[in-house]
Write a protein that holds these residues in place. Structure first.
Motif, PDB file in Angstrom:
ATOM      1  N   THR A  78       2.006   6.380  -7.130  1.00 52.04           N
ATOM      2  CA  THR A  78       0.930   7.229  -7.634  1.00 52.04           C
ATOM      3  C   THR A  78       1.298   8.703  -7.510  1.00 52.04           C
ATOM      4  O   THR A  78       1.111   9.482  -8.444  1.00 52.04           O
ATOM      5  CB  THR A  78      -0.381   6.941  -6.871  1.00 52.04           C
ATOM      6  OG1 THR A  78      -0.726   5.560  -7.068  1.00 52.04           O
ATOM      7  CG2 THR A  78      -1.522   7.807  -7.367  1.00 52.04           C
ATOM      8  N   GLY A  79       1.845   9.083  -6.366  1.00 48.20           N
ATOM      9  CA  GLY A  79       2.242  10.479  -6.165  1.00 48.20           C
ATOM     10  C   GLY A  79       3.357  10.905  -7.103  1.00 48.20           C
ATOM     11  O   GLY A  79       3.301  11.986  -7.706  1.00 48.20           O
ATOM     12  N   LYS A 112       1.003   4.129  -2.979  1.00 48.40           N
ATOM     13  CA  LYS A 112       0.818   5.555  -2.716  1.00 48.40           C
ATOM     14  C   LYS A 112       2.003   6.368  -3.240  1.00 48.40           C
ATOM     15  O   LYS A 112       1.823   7.421  -3.854  1.00 48.40           O
ATOM     16  CB  LYS A 112       0.660   5.809  -1.212  1.00 48.40           C
ATOM     17  CG  LYS A 112      -0.679   5.404  -0.651  1.00 48.40           C
ATOM     18  CD  LYS A 112      -0.715   5.673   0.852  1.00 48.40           C
ATOM     19  CE  LYS A 112      -1.984   5.141   1.480  1.00 48.40           C
ATOM     20  NZ  LYS A 112      -1.993   5.331   2.938  1.00 48.40           N
ATOM     21  N   LYS A 138       0.832  -1.209   0.000  1.00 49.02           N
ATOM     22  CA  LYS A 138       0.000   0.000   0.000  1.00 49.02           C
ATOM     23  C   LYS A 138       0.866   1.259   0.000  1.00 49.02           C
ATOM     24  O   LYS A 138       0.561   2.234  -0.686  1.00 49.02           O
ATOM     25  CB  LYS A 138      -0.939   0.000   1.213  1.00 49.02           C
ATOM     26  CG  LYS A 138      -2.067  -0.990   1.101  1.00 49.02           C
ATOM     27  CD  LYS A 138      -2.924  -0.980   2.352  1.00 49.02           C
ATOM     28  CE  LYS A 138      -3.994  -2.045   2.285  1.00 49.02           C
ATOM     29  NZ  LYS A 138      -4.800  -2.106   3.507  1.00 49.02           N
ATOM     30  N   THR A 139       1.956   1.220   0.758  1.00 50.60           N
ATOM     31  CA  THR A 139       2.855   2.365   0.817  1.00 50.60           C
ATOM     32  C   THR A 139       3.512   2.605  -0.536  1.00 50.60           C
ATOM     33  O   THR A 139       3.604   3.750  -1.000  1.00 50.60           O
ATOM     34  CB  THR A 139       3.919   2.148   1.905  1.00 50.60           C
ATOM     35  OG1 THR A 139       3.265   1.928   3.153  1.00 50.60           O
ATOM     36  CG2 THR A 139       4.837   3.337   2.021  1.00 50.60           C
TER      37      THR A 139
END
Length: 86
Positions: free
Chosen positions: A43-44, A40, A36-37
């Motif tokens: 994506t950023g 994120k 999940k990290t």
């Protein structure tokens, strides 16, 4: 280095920090947290680079669009690899 080996390395490092072997349940949760990290973060970073490409290639919008498409393809491939770790 594969994503799975990176994840396993991260789990090993986490176990070293806690100075004990993780339970099976804890070991199952850690890769999901790492996944999940990473999603994120990717994506950023992807949004940042797509925005930068669009800004710098303003007059050449077609080039910016091609860069964006390539970045999106690479991002989806990475997500597929992350999901396969489950």
């Amino acid at each position: 280095m594969t994503l799975e080996s990176l994840t396993n390395d991260a789990v090993g490092q986490i176990e070293e920090v806690f100075s004990k072997k993780l339970t099976a349940q804890e070991t199952e949760k850690v890769p999901k947290i790492v996944e999940k990290t990473l999603i994120k973060a990717v994506t950023g970073v992807t949004k940042h680079y797509v925005d930068a490409a669009s800004l710098c290639c303003g007059p050449e919008a077609d080039m910016a669009h091609k860069i964006k498409e390539e970045v999106e393809r690479k991002k989806h491939a990475l997500f597929g690899n992350l999901i396969s770790l489950r």
